[in-house]
Design a protein around this motif. Structure first.
Motif, short mmCIF file in Angstrom:
data_model
loop_
_atom_site.label_atom_id
_atom_site.label_comp_id
_atom_site.label_asym_id
_atom_site.label_seq_id
_atom_site.Cartn_x
_atom_site.Cartn_y
_atom_site.Cartn_z
N UNK A 1 -14.00 3.31 -14.18
CA UNK A 1 -13.44 2.61 -13.02
C UNK A 1 -13.32 3.56 -11.83
N UNK A 2 -12.85 4.76 -12.07
CA UNK A 2 -12.75 5.74 -10.98
C UNK A 2 -14.12 6.07 -10.43
N UNK A 3 -15.10 6.20 -11.30
CA UNK A 3 -16.47 6.54 -10.89
C UNK A 3 -17.08 5.46 -9.98
N UNK A 4 -16.83 4.18 -10.28
CA UNK A 4 -17.45 3.10 -9.49
C UNK A 4 -16.56 2.65 -8.33
N UNK A 5 -15.39 3.26 -8.18
CA UNK A 5 -14.57 2.98 -7.01
C UNK A 5 -13.52 1.90 -7.15
N UNK A 6 -13.06 1.64 -8.37
CA UNK A 6 -11.96 0.70 -8.56
C UNK A 6 -10.66 1.44 -8.31
N UNK A 7 -9.83 0.88 -7.45
CA UNK A 7 -8.55 1.47 -7.12
C UNK A 7 -7.50 1.10 -8.17
N UNK A 8 -6.54 1.98 -8.38
CA UNK A 8 -5.39 1.79 -9.27
C UNK A 8 -5.82 1.47 -10.71
N UNK B 1 -7.34 -0.03 -0.71
CA UNK B 1 -6.62 0.99 0.07
C UNK B 1 -5.18 1.19 -0.36
N UNK B 2 -4.74 0.49 -1.37
CA UNK B 2 -3.33 0.57 -1.79
C UNK B 2 -3.10 1.91 -2.50
N UNK B 3 -1.99 2.56 -2.15
CA UNK B 3 -1.79 3.95 -2.56
C UNK B 3 -0.90 4.17 -3.77
N UNK B 4 -0.28 3.14 -4.33
CA UNK B 4 0.54 3.35 -5.53
C UNK B 4 0.40 2.16 -6.46
N UNK B 5 0.67 2.41 -7.74
CA UNK B 5 0.60 1.33 -8.72
C UNK B 5 1.62 0.24 -8.40
N UNK B 6 2.82 0.64 -7.98
CA UNK B 6 3.87 -0.33 -7.65
C UNK B 6 3.43 -1.23 -6.50
N UNK B 7 2.82 -0.64 -5.47
CA UNK B 7 2.32 -1.44 -4.35
C UNK B 7 1.19 -2.38 -4.80
N UNK B 8 0.36 -1.90 -5.73
CA UNK B 8 -0.73 -2.73 -6.21
C UNK B 8 -0.20 -3.92 -7.00
N UNK B 9 0.83 -3.70 -7.80
CA UNK B 9 1.45 -4.81 -8.53
C UNK B 9 2.02 -5.84 -7.55
N UNK B 10 2.64 -5.37 -6.48
CA UNK B 10 3.15 -6.27 -5.45
C UNK B 10 1.99 -7.05 -4.81
N UNK B 11 0.91 -6.34 -4.52
CA UNK B 11 -0.30 -6.96 -3.95
C UNK B 11 -0.80 -8.11 -4.82
N UNK B 12 -0.82 -7.91 -6.15
CA UNK B 12 -1.30 -8.96 -7.06
C UNK B 12 -0.46 -10.22 -6.98
N UNK B 13 0.81 -10.06 -6.65
CA UNK B 13 1.70 -11.23 -6.50
C UNK B 13 1.70 -11.81 -5.09
N UNK B 14 1.09 -11.10 -4.13
CA UNK B 14 1.14 -11.52 -2.72
C UNK B 14 -0.22 -11.35 -2.06
#
Length: 142
Positions: free
Chosen positions: A27-34, A103-116
């Motif tokens: 995932x890191x190699x192909x550019x998946x964030x978080x 572009x999300x910089x933390x796992x917590x922000x990414x979890x929030x993103x998934x809900x919003x």
């Protein structure tokens, strides 16, 4: 007999952790964030890579057939059908970029993103989806 069963459980656990590590690296190699959160999504969506839809569709996520990402080859069981697991990962990566999740910089922000998600949407219909992901992340990090 109990010793053998304990050995088998330890070996199976090690195999799962090795597979998870390989998935995260790819995932890191192909550019998946978080990748920690995304790996938890894979575990939840596929029941630790054991679901029928994963085995038959190479389906890792809740993706429907897409006309703009171009990694699926149709649909089966109401979800995207992929030629291989890598195509499913690439589809998620492209979805992540299209939705602004790259572009999300933390796992917590990414979890929030998934809900919003944009358009007042959620990634999953399950209102407890991100809580389940948090629990899986804890398990995977042990």
């Amino acid at each position: 007999k109990q010793g053998l069963q304990a050995f088998i459980v330890r070996e199976e656990t090690q195999v799962v952790h090795n597979v998870i590590s390989l998935f995260k690296q790819h995932m890191e190699k192909i550019g998946i964030n978080r990748p920690n959160v995304v790996m938890a999504q894979i575990v939840l969506e596929t029941n630790y890579l054991s679901s029928k839809i994963y085995k038959e569709n190479h389906y890792l996520f809740g993706m429907k057939e897409s006309v703009f990402r171009n990694h699926d080859i149709g649909s089966q069981y109401g979800h995207a059908l992929y030629p291989n697991t890598n195509a499913s990962l690439l589809d998620y990566r492209d979805w992540q970029r299209a939705m602004g999740g790259h572009n999300i910089e933390s796992d917590e922000e990414y979890l929030y993103f998934l809900d919003h998600l944009p358009g007042n949407r959620r990634y999953a219909t399950d209102p407890n989806y991100t809580d389940k992901l948090k629990n899986i992340i804890k398990i995977l990090n042990n």
